[in-house]
Design an enzyme around this catalytic site. Structure first.
Site, PDB file in Angstrom:
ATOM      1  N   HIS A  70       0.829  -1.210   0.000  1.00  0.00           N
ATOM      2  CA  HIS A  70       0.000   0.000   0.000  1.00  0.00           C
ATOM      3  C   HIS A  70       0.867   1.266   0.000  1.00  0.00           C
ATOM      4  O   HIS A  70       2.011   1.224  -0.409  1.00  0.00           O
ATOM      5  CB  HIS A  70      -0.991  -0.046   1.158  1.00  0.00           C
ATOM      6  CG  HIS A  70      -1.764  -1.337   1.200  1.00  0.00           C
ATOM      7  ND1 HIS A  70      -2.794  -1.639   0.338  1.00  0.00           N
ATOM      8  CD2 HIS A  70      -1.591  -2.459   1.959  1.00  0.00           C
ATOM      9  CE1 HIS A  70      -3.258  -2.862   0.585  1.00  0.00           C
ATOM     10  NE2 HIS A  70      -2.536  -3.392   1.565  1.00  0.00           N
TER      11      HIS A  70
ATOM     12  N   GLU B 265      -2.170   0.198   7.867  1.00  0.00           N
ATOM     13  CA  GLU B 265      -1.340  -0.881   7.331  1.00  0.00           C
ATOM     14  C   GLU B 265      -0.145  -0.321   6.574  1.00  0.00           C
ATOM     15  O   GLU B 265       0.980  -0.808   6.699  1.00  0.00           O
ATOM     16  CB  GLU B 265      -2.171  -1.775   6.405  1.00  0.00           C
ATOM     17  CG  GLU B 265      -1.378  -2.939   5.824  1.00  0.00           C
ATOM     18  CD  GLU B 265      -2.203  -3.816   4.891  1.00  0.00           C
ATOM     19  OE1 GLU B 265      -1.648  -4.831   4.405  1.00  0.00           O
ATOM     20  OE2 GLU B 265      -3.387  -3.488   4.625  1.00  0.00           O
TER      21      GLU B 265
ATOM     22  N   HIS C 174       2.575  -7.115   4.387  1.00  0.00           N
ATOM     23  CA  HIS C 174       1.191  -6.676   4.601  1.00  0.00           C
ATOM     24  C   HIS C 174       0.745  -7.021   6.021  1.00  0.00           C
ATOM     25  O   HIS C 174       1.377  -7.833   6.705  1.00  0.00           O
ATOM     26  CB  HIS C 174       0.250  -7.350   3.599  1.00  0.00           C
ATOM     27  CG  HIS C 174       0.431  -6.880   2.189  1.00  0.00           C
ATOM     28  ND1 HIS C 174      -0.354  -5.912   1.615  1.00  0.00           N
ATOM     29  CD2 HIS C 174       1.345  -7.228   1.240  1.00  0.00           C
ATOM     30  CE1 HIS C 174       0.043  -5.691   0.378  1.00  0.00           C
ATOM     31  NE2 HIS C 174       1.086  -6.484   0.117  1.00  0.00           N
TER      32      HIS C 174
ATOM     33  N   GLU D  79       1.306 -11.793   5.375  1.00  0.00           N
ATOM     34  CA  GLU D  79       0.297 -11.111   6.204  1.00  0.00           C
ATOM     35  C   GLU D  79       0.748 -11.285   7.649  1.00  0.00           C
ATOM     36  O   GLU D  79       0.686 -12.375   8.214  1.00  0.00           O
ATOM     37  CB  GLU D  79      -1.087 -11.717   5.982  1.00  0.00           C
ATOM     38  CG  GLU D  79      -1.666 -11.478   4.596  1.00  0.00           C
ATOM     39  CD  GLU D  79      -2.183 -10.051   4.382  1.00  0.00           C
ATOM     40  OE1 GLU D  79      -2.016  -9.215   5.299  1.00  0.00           O
ATOM     41  OE2 GLU D  79      -2.742  -9.781   3.307  1.00  0.00           O
TER      42      GLU D  79
END
Length: 585
Positions: free
Chosen positions: A418, A433, A486, A549
């Site tokens: 992101h 995040e 992430h 993640e």
């Protein structure tokens, strides 16, 4: 009428197909945010290189096209750089000066025996130590670790044990001169960046004195016409501060004189006259250190350390060369761990003859493989492992490569998920995040650099980078591994744990398995396994690639945990170790 309509439609279609390049306002500038950034002839990775630019350099902006910015390199040269690797220069606000300002760039150790490590983490080898009150040169901070230099040491210390850290990085700070030298070529080109392909910005002539601000590869950064540029180090004769001090010491030592006694027996007096009291006697041939002279009398240093005066007409004065020192005789080791074993031989299988405490210092007799033979307080010899002590003097240091050896030279593309307008998941408590992934990426970058790897960040600030550009970087640098960072989110607030995703089992799964194993080992979070993931950055990536993640922001407890510096340390250490294990296979 029909022709006019067709002409209008053609113009409309052309306007849609032509890329829209935005011309930016005059005096707009950008600052480079990476160590070395390629400048291209057009707005994309497929265009040819025209130059390269370096961290903290500023350039005037000409135009912007999508994710690319055109910058002015010189009067006759411009090029394009990736917008996510630069930042717009903002107008600085003048701040009120404090009556007691903190001196930027200086830190103070608050602990005795504070260990200096090769990289930002406890897994890196200790290269030295500092004591309470020692003043350190500040370089940068990454999470809980601070990059410093102290005397001959360059490394990382934990931020909990230093004071004086700046609240924010100073802007436009003066560059520090690290060396000085002179030009040996008749005429030497000064270039915009450390590359023979970079544009020439000026020249320096033979015997010109230059101050050196940085060293990169085979290049030195110097100043010319109030701007900095790069010259090849082969054409600069360097004189470091250490060399200057060494020369000065030799010069001072060489000025020492010796008085050799020529009389059979000569009185030593407490004053420079015959009326002075006799405090001793020296005999013919004795050589005494000459301290000073007064009225044809010589003040000398006696063998017992005391001083006195002798008649100058009964001595012969001469200069002596400074004694040649054996580096090993003047080298010492300092113990950095309590109850360190001192053994009877250079092996862990040899018996323990002594246990030393942190801070204990011993003279080195010699180096035997990875061990130092040292002289103990009782005059006997012992052996200590070279990788668990620090040394002073010129004796060779012992370094054990550990897992670092498997990372050296490897190209790792680190992708902080992101960024910019894309915040990614937002936690229950408001954690972004995009912020957490960037924190982890920067710390991982420092760890990998310390191990000799070649990390590449897809972004190093809060900017948006398209998925295709992230993948393109992986291909362009021919990454040995591509790691996309992430943090997860779910409609179920109880969801928790770490997941590693792969796309191509033959290419990616082994890497994912190595990383997932280490992540669970380091964090003790719930193991959600290595799973198939049909993500763009994995599906279109031809290099070994995984998406991590690293915890759920939708879980209030886990969000608080993953936001801590301690957790950032854990996950970056895990990724570092996982990569090393993967490359070791």
């Amino acid at each position: 009428m029909k022709k006019g309509l067709i002409f209008t439609l053609v113009l409309a279609l052309l306007s849609l197909s032509i890329p829209q390049t935005t011309i930016l306002a005059e005096n707009s500038k950008v600052v480079i945010n990476v160590d070395s950034l390629h400048v291209r002839s057009g707005p994309g990775l497929s265009y040819n290189l025209v130059s390269s630019v370096d961290r903290n350099e500023e350039y005037e902006v000409i135009a912007k096209d999508g994710d690319w910015i055109q910058i002015k390199l010189s009067n006759n040269l411009s090029g394009w750089v990736a917008s996510w690797l630069v930042s717009e220069k903002k107008e600085e606000k003048k701040e009120e000066t404090s009556s007691n300002p903190v001196k930027l760039g200086k830190l103070e150790s608050t602990a005795d025996g504070l260990r200096i490590r090769k990289g930002p983490g406890t897994s890196f080898q200790v290269v030295g130590s500092v004591n309470k009150g020692d003043v350190l040169e500040f370089k940068e901070k990454s999470e809980s670790w601070v990059h410093i230099s102290f005397k001959d040491y360059d490394g990382w210390v934990h931020s909990d044990y230093v004071k004086g850290l700046p609240t924010e990085s100073p802007t436009n700070k003066e560059k520090t001169v690290i060396k000085s030298g002179s030009v040996t070529a008749n005429s030497l080109n000064v270039r915009l960046s450390p590359s023979l392909n970079a544009a020439v910005m000026g020249k320096v002539q033979k015997n010109d004195e230059v101050e050196i601000y940085a060293e990169k590869y085979d290049w030195f950064e110097i100043k010319i016409n109030n701007k900095t540029g790069w010259v090849h180090k082969d054409f600069i004769k360097v004189k470091t501060e250490e060399k200057k001090k060494e020369d000065q010491k030799k010069e001072e030592t060489s000025k020492k004189q010796i008085a050799t006694v020529t009389a059979t027996l000569l009185n030593v007096r407490n004053d420079f006259s015959l009326s002075g009291s006799v405090v001793g006697q020296v005999k013919k041939g004795d050589q005494l250190e000459l301290i000073s002279e007064q009225n044809n009398w010589c003040q000398v240093k006696l063998p017992n350390g005391k001083t006195g005066w002798v008649a100058g007409w009964y001595v012969e004065k001469s200069e002596v060369e400074p004694p040649t020192e054996n580096p090993e005789e003047t080298s010492t080791v300092t113990i950095i761990y309590n109850t360190t074993n001192i053994r009877s031989g250079p092996s862990t299988s040899d018996s323990i003859v002594h246990r030393a405490m942190q801070g204990d210092t011993f003279k080195i007799a010699e180096k035997v493989n990875d061990w130092y033979k040292i002289t103990l307080s009782n005059g006997e010899f012992g052996y200590v492992a070279g990788w668990i002590v620090t040394t002073t003097g010129s004796i060779a240091k012992v370094e054990r490569p550990g897992m670092n050896q498997y990372l050296e030279g490897k190209t790792i593309v680190i992708d902080p998920g992101h960024g910019g307008r894309d915040s990614g998941a937002v936690g229950v408590r408001g954690a972004y995040e995009k912020t957490l992934t960037l924190r982890a990426a920067k710390l991982l970058d420092e760890k990998l650099k310390a191990a000799g790897a070649k990390p590449i960040l897809t972004r190093n600030q809060d900017v948006y980078v398209s998925l295709s550009n992230r993948v393109s970087l992986s291909h362009y640098y021919q990454a040995d591994a591509f790691i996309s960072l992430h943090f997860d989110s779910s409609v179920y607030p109880s969801a928790r744990g770490i997941t590693t995703y792969y796309y191509n089992k033959s290419k990616d799964y082994s890497l994912g398995e190595s990383l997932q194993t280490e992540l669970i080992k380091q964090t003790s979070l719930r193991d959600r396994g290595v799973q198939y993931g049909n993500f763009h950055i994995l599906r279109n990536n031809k290099r070994p690639s995984v998406l991590l993640e690293l915890g759920f922001l939708s879980n209030m407890t886990e969000e608080a945990h993953v936001s801590t510096s301690r957790y950032q340390e854990q996950i970056t250490t895990a990724i570092f170790n996982g990569l090393a294990y993967e490359f070791k296979k």
